[in-house]
Design a protein around this motif. Structure first.
Motif, PDB file in Angstrom:
ATOM      1  N   ARG A   1      49.391  42.442  30.841  1.00  0.00           N
ATOM      2  CA  ARG A   1      48.579  42.905  31.965  1.00  0.00           C
ATOM      3  C   ARG A   1      48.441  41.809  33.025  1.00  0.00           C
ATOM      4  NH1 ARG A   1      45.664  44.763  27.554  1.00  0.00           N
ATOM      5  NH2 ARG A   1      43.976  43.256  27.859  1.00  0.00           N
ATOM      6  N   ALA A   2      48.229  40.576  32.572  1.00  0.00           N
ATOM      7  CA  ALA A   2      48.058  39.473  33.515  1.00  0.00           C
ATOM      8  C   ALA A   2      49.324  39.264  34.342  1.00  0.00           C
ATOM      9  CB  ALA A   2      47.685  38.194  32.773  1.00  0.00           C
TER      10      ALA A   2
ATOM     11  N   ILE B   1      49.602  39.450  38.457  1.00  0.00           N
ATOM     12  CA  ILE B   1      49.846  38.230  39.223  1.00  0.00           C
ATOM     13  C   ILE B   1      51.226  38.204  39.866  1.00  0.00           C
ATOM     14  CG2 ILE B   1      50.083  35.718  39.015  1.00  0.00           C
ATOM     15  CD1 ILE B   1      47.902  35.905  36.807  1.00  0.00           C
TER      16      ILE B   1
ATOM     17  N   PHE C   1      46.949  41.126  26.639  1.00  0.00           N
ATOM     18  CA  PHE C   1      46.433  40.622  27.914  1.00  0.00           C
ATOM     19  C   PHE C   1      47.550  39.964  28.715  1.00  0.00           C
ATOM     20  CE2 PHE C   1      44.897  36.996  30.367  1.00  0.00           C
ATOM     21  CZ  PHE C   1      44.042  37.634  31.257  1.00  0.00           C
ATOM     22  N   GLY C   2      48.475  39.284  28.019  1.00  0.00           N
ATOM     23  CA  GLY C   2      49.560  38.601  28.713  1.00  0.00           C
ATOM     24  C   GLY C   2      50.384  39.545  29.576  1.00  0.00           C
TER      25      GLY C   2
ATOM     26  N   TYR D   1      39.382  36.309  40.712  1.00  0.00           N
ATOM     27  CA  TYR D   1      40.398  37.317  40.407  1.00  0.00           C
ATOM     28  C   TYR D   1      40.216  37.801  38.982  1.00  0.00           C
ATOM     29  CZ  TYR D   1      42.669  36.073  44.750  1.00  0.00           C
ATOM     30  OH  TYR D   1      42.934  35.867  46.074  1.00  0.00           O
TER      31      TYR D   1
ATOM     32  N   ALA E   1      49.313  30.217  39.018  1.00  0.00           N
ATOM     33  CA  ALA E   1      48.938  31.402  38.242  1.00  0.00           C
ATOM     34  C   ALA E   1      50.166  32.122  37.694  1.00  0.00           C
ATOM     35  CB  ALA E   1      48.094  32.342  39.103  1.00  0.00           C
TER      36      ALA E   1
ATOM     37  N   SER F   1      51.232  32.818  33.857  1.00  0.00           N
ATOM     38  CA  SER F   1      51.340  34.186  33.342  1.00  0.00           C
ATOM     39  C   SER F   1      52.593  34.398  32.503  1.00  0.00           C
ATOM     40  CB  SER F   1      51.302  35.195  34.501  1.00  0.00           C
ATOM     41  OG  SER F   1      52.513  35.185  35.243  1.00  0.00           O
TER      42      SER F   1
END
Length: 290
Positions: free
Chosen positions: A267-268, A272, A264-265, A289, A67, A71
């Motif tokens: 935030r992700a 993570i 989004f990248g 998740y 993950a 990310s």
């Protein structure tokens, strides 16, 4: 006269998202079969570094490793596109004497070509020439456009190209590519130490990108500073790697990090790449998740 508004179909209400049905956790047999194919040597690195006491914790650490590598993808892809386009633009302007932002500066048959050598030159020749026949290479009848050439070059081409510029060339080109580099005046780029520091930064990002592309664990200490003794320190090291890429984007174009930070990248990554996420993955690796 008919009312044209009556021909417009009504706007449908947005569908309400439906959470996917919960899937059962893998059985012990399924988990064992998956771990066997992932392979013991690969998993042993996780078991040792993350101090896993059970197979559930081990697979959780492994899934977190996947993950966190994923990310990085949005910022790494943004960085690659921004860097190559900035280099192409300012190499073109330099070679064309400011007449074109998309010029064949890489074509060594032209008098204004910028220097390329070794594997970098070979990559260019593969695009401009037919495959060799009887020791000879013929120029392709239809030449790719400069934009096509630039899009076809590998990630590693760009640091090597910038490193090969002459002192006169780099004072102009590096200053234009990185206009927001701290103290980055044209004179700054006349000193080898300053250029080498920049190239080292770009090559470290290239190394991270290659680790992600080749499915290598990005958290390993020898890939970070080498001083990480606990997985929490590796998390911090990865956050520093992320910050390094943001710095380069800032040097090229301050608007790009602004855009990335509402994506989004962003935030992700910040969900993570945290110690809390590592702990959550190891405790309940099969839970959904965000």
């Amino acid at each position: 006269m008919s009312n044209s508004a009556s021909t417009i179909p009504p706007v449908s209400a947005a569908p309400v998202p439906v959470a996917p049905a919960a899937r059962p956790a893998p059985t012990a047999a399924e988990l064992g079969a998956a771990m066997e194919l992932i392979a013991k040597p690969r998993l042993d690195a996780y078991r040792s570094f993350f101090n896993c006491s059970t197979d559930v914790e081990l697979i959780g650490a492994y899934l977190w490793g996947q993950a966190v590598a994923g990310s990085f993808q949005p910022i790494v892809s943004t960085y690659e596109v921004v860097l190559r386009n900035a280099v192409h633009k300012h190499a073109s302007l330099f070679a064309s004497k400011s007449t074109s932002e998309s010029h064949p500066w890489y074509d060594h048959t032209r008098p204004e070509a910028l220097p390329t050598k070794g594997k970098s030159r070979d990559k260019i020749d593969d695009l401009l020439y037919e495959p060799p026949s009887a020791g000879l290479r013929m120029r392709r009848a239809v030449q790719p456009s400069p934009d096509q050439v630039v899009a076809s070059l590998s990630f590693g081409f760009w640091p090597n190209f910038l490193q090969g510029l002459t002192k006169f060339q780099r004072q102009k080109i590096l200053h234009e590519i990185f206009p927001y580099y701290p103290n980055g005046s044209p004179k700054h780029w006349s000193f080898d130490a300053n250029v080498n520091s920049l190239i080292d930064t770009l090559k470290k990002i290239q190394d991270l990108r290659n680790r992600i592309a080749h499915y290598e664990p990005v958290w390993k200490p020898h890939r970070l500073t080498g001083s990480e003794r606990h997985w929490s320190q590796a998390v911090l090291g990865l956050r520093n790697e992320h910050a390094r890429i943001l710095d380069v984007l800032q040097w090229c174009c301050p608007a790009t990090p602004v855009l990335y930070k509402v994506s989004f990248g962003w935030r992700a990554f910040n969900i993570i790449c945290t110690t809390a996420a590592v702990q959550a993955y190891m405790a309940t690796p099969f839970a959904p998740y965000p």
